[in-house]
Design a protein around this motif. Structure first.
Motif, PDB file in Angstrom:
ATOM      1  N   ASN A 158       9.668   4.581 -26.059  1.00 28.08           N
ATOM      2  CA  ASN A 158       8.231   4.826 -26.056  1.00 28.08           C
ATOM      3  C   ASN A 158       8.021   6.339 -26.151  1.00 28.08           C
ATOM      4  O   ASN A 158       8.351   7.077 -25.235  1.00 28.08           O
ATOM      5  N   ALA A 159       7.489   6.777 -27.289  1.00 30.44           N
ATOM      6  CA  ALA A 159       7.323   8.212 -27.518  1.00 30.44           C
ATOM      7  C   ALA A 159       6.382   8.846 -26.505  1.00 30.44           C
ATOM      8  O   ALA A 159       6.518  10.033 -26.166  1.00 30.44           O
ATOM      9  N   ALA A 160       5.417   8.061 -26.010  1.00 32.88           N
ATOM     10  CA  ALA A 160       4.454   8.603 -25.047  1.00 32.88           C
ATOM     11  C   ALA A 160       5.030   8.704 -23.639  1.00 32.88           C
ATOM     12  O   ALA A 160       4.438   9.330 -22.769  1.00 32.88           O
ATOM     13  N   LYS A 161       6.178   8.069 -23.405  1.00 37.29           N
ATOM     14  CA  LYS A 161       6.789   8.073 -22.074  1.00 37.29           C
ATOM     15  C   LYS A 161       8.224   8.579 -22.132  1.00 37.29           C
ATOM     16  O   LYS A 161       9.184   7.877 -21.828  1.00 37.29           O
ATOM     17  N   GLN A 162       8.390   9.796 -22.619  1.00 42.42           N
ATOM     18  CA  GLN A 162       9.685  10.487 -22.624  1.00 42.42           C
ATOM     19  C   GLN A 162      10.743   9.782 -23.455  1.00 42.42           C
ATOM     20  O   GLN A 162      11.936   9.861 -23.176  1.00 42.42           O
ATOM     21  N   GLY A 163      10.319   9.085 -24.504  1.00 46.75           N
ATOM     22  CA  GLY A 163      11.274   8.507 -25.439  1.00 46.75           C
ATOM     23  C   GLY A 163      12.011   7.295 -24.899  1.00 46.75           C
ATOM     24  O   GLY A 163      11.400   6.336 -24.435  1.00 46.75           O
ATOM     25  N   TRP A 164      13.351   7.354 -24.914  1.00 46.52           N
ATOM     26  CA  TRP A 164      14.170   6.229 -24.480  1.00 46.52           C
ATOM     27  C   TRP A 164      14.037   5.997 -22.981  1.00 46.52           C
ATOM     28  O   TRP A 164      13.854   6.948 -22.211  1.00 46.52           O
ATOM     29  N   LEU A 165      14.138   4.738 -22.611  1.00 40.44           N
ATOM     30  CA  LEU A 165      14.010   4.359 -21.204  1.00 40.44           C
ATOM     31  C   LEU A 165      15.078   5.037 -20.363  1.00 40.44           C
ATOM     32  O   LEU A 165      14.822   5.527 -19.277  1.00 40.44           O
ATOM     33  N   ASN A 166      16.306   5.052 -20.866  1.00 39.50           N
ATOM     34  CA  ASN A 166      17.399   5.782 -20.233  1.00 39.50           C
ATOM     35  C   ASN A 166      18.472   6.040 -21.287  1.00 39.50           C
ATOM     36  O   ASN A 166      18.407   5.535 -22.413  1.00 39.50           O
ATOM     37  N   GLU A 167      19.453   6.838 -20.934  1.00 34.06           N
ATOM     38  CA  GLU A 167      20.494   7.214 -21.883  1.00 34.06           C
ATOM     39  C   GLU A 167      21.331   5.997 -22.305  1.00 34.06           C
ATOM     40  O   GLU A 167      21.794   5.907 -23.446  1.00 34.06           O
ATOM     41  N   ASN A 168      21.511   5.057 -21.378  1.00 32.95           N
ATOM     42  CA  ASN A 168      22.289   3.864 -21.691  1.00 32.95           C
ATOM     43  C   ASN A 168      21.641   3.048 -22.805  1.00 32.95           C
ATOM     44  O   ASN A 168      22.330   2.528 -23.701  1.00 32.95           O
ATOM     45  N   SER A 169      20.305   2.936 -22.786  1.00 33.41           N
ATOM     46  CA  SER A 169      19.591   2.200 -23.829  1.00 33.41           C
ATOM     47  C   SER A 169      19.778   2.865 -25.186  1.00 33.41           C
ATOM     48  O   SER A 169      19.951   2.185 -26.208  1.00 33.41           O
ATOM     49  N   HIS A 170      19.742   4.206 -25.192  1.00 33.67           N
ATOM     50  CA  HIS A 170      19.923   4.945 -26.443  1.00 33.67           C
ATOM     51  C   HIS A 170      21.335   4.747 -26.995  1.00 33.67           C
ATOM     52  O   HIS A 170      21.521   4.508 -28.190  1.00 33.67           O
ATOM     53  N   ILE A 171      22.328   4.821 -26.133  1.00 31.01           N
ATOM     54  CA  ILE A 171      23.720   4.643 -26.559  1.00 31.01           C
ATOM     55  C   ILE A 171      23.928   3.233 -27.118  1.00 31.01           C
ATOM     56  O   ILE A 171      24.584   3.051 -28.153  1.00 31.01           O
ATOM     57  N   GLU A 172      23.369   2.236 -26.432  1.00 30.45           N
ATOM     58  CA  GLU A 172      23.507   0.865 -26.903  1.00 30.45           C
ATOM     59  C   GLU A 172      22.841   0.672 -28.264  1.00 30.45           C
ATOM     60  O   GLU A 172      23.362  -0.038 -29.123  1.00 30.45           O
ATOM     61  N   TYR A 173      21.688   1.306 -28.454  1.00 30.66           N
ATOM     62  CA  TYR A 173      20.983   1.203 -29.743  1.00 30.66           C
ATOM     63  C   TYR A 173      21.847   1.753 -30.872  1.00 30.66           C
ATOM     64  O   TYR A 173      21.958   1.140 -31.938  1.00 30.66           O
ATOM     65  N   GLU A 174      22.467   2.899 -30.630  1.00 31.55           N
ATOM     66  CA  GLU A 174      23.343   3.490 -31.646  1.00 31.55           C
ATOM     67  C   GLU A 174      24.554   2.592 -31.910  1.00 31.55           C
ATOM     68  O   GLU A 174      24.990   2.435 -33.063  1.00 31.55           O
TER      69      GLU A 174
END
Length: 233
Positions: free
Chosen positions: A126-142
């Motif tokens: 969510n761009a309005a709420k600091q982007g990714w929920l947490n770093e783990n979510s971002h890593i999993e997405y990649e």
């Protein structure tokens, strides 16, 4: 609420079926009212400012009810916060099921559902709420993208024509391979994507069926009109 009803209606207390219906309707109304009061509580101090919350009582709520609401909401908020802290993979989906979110993301022009990867992105970014929920979510997405790309490269090397349905299936399998390792119980869940339709989501199925039925009826009427115009000519 019983007193208000009995002022206008004769409640058949001995009729179990009738009272079951009355209780269910009162329960629905109470949940709706409690939700409105809870939203007012959050917007006026909430648990961050206990002194302010007591003075910002909603006009249609009695003092005793408001004090009870403030106490119960704080306990519930603390409990839910502790539960969320235990989660490995958080989500921005709220209380709505993933199936509900997917339904809301259907393209209104093409009526095409979103891909599983789009659903995952919506529920974790969510761009309005600091982007990714947490770093783990971002890593999993990649990692999901890498798994999908590897599967696409393998199919392309074999000369396979990739359709949208196939691509969506590859995304589901990629999400399972990345997110499913931490989930041992998969009952009624598509791992990493979310639950299947719940009882409260049945309205989506009825809307979809109604839409399909209307489309078929319109097509039938259109064919009849064409036939009549041809006959008239």
């Amino acid at each position: 609420m019983y007193e208000k009803l009995e002022g206008k209606f004769a409640l058949l207390r001995t009729d179990a079926v009738f009272m079951e219906y009355v209780n269910s309707r009162l329960h629905v109304q109470w949940k709706r009212t409690r939700g409105i009061w809870s939203q007012h509580w959050k917007q006026n101090g909430g648990k961050t400012n206990p002194q302010l919350e007591r003075t910002k009582r909603k006009s249609d709520c009695r003092s005793q009810e408001w004090n009870h609401l403030c106490d119960s909401q704080k306990k519930l908020s603390d409990k839910m916060e502790a539960n969320r802290a235990k989660q490995v993979n958080n989500s921005r989906g709220g209380s709505r099921s993933i199936a509900n979110h997917t339904f809301q993301m259907i393209n209104p022009e093409t009526q095409m559902p979103p891909s599983p990867l789009e659903v995952y992105h919506k529920l974790h970014f969510n761009a309005a709420k600091q982007g990714w929920l947490n770093e783990n979510s971002h890593i999993e997405y990649e990692n999901i993208i890498q798994h999908k790309q590897a599967a696409l490269d393998e199919l392309n090397s074999k000369g396979t024509t990739i359709t949208t349905a196939m691509e969506h299936q590859l995304e589901k399998e990629a999400i399972k391979s990345v997110c499913g390792r931490k989930k041992t119980i998969q009952s009624a869940w598509e791992v990493g994507v979310g639950p299947v339709l719940r009882k409260k989501d049945c309205w989506m199925k009825s809307i979809a069926e109604s839409s399909q039925r209307d489309s078929s009826e319109n097509e039938s009427l259109r064919n009849k009109l064409i036939a009549l115009e041809a006959k008239q000519k």
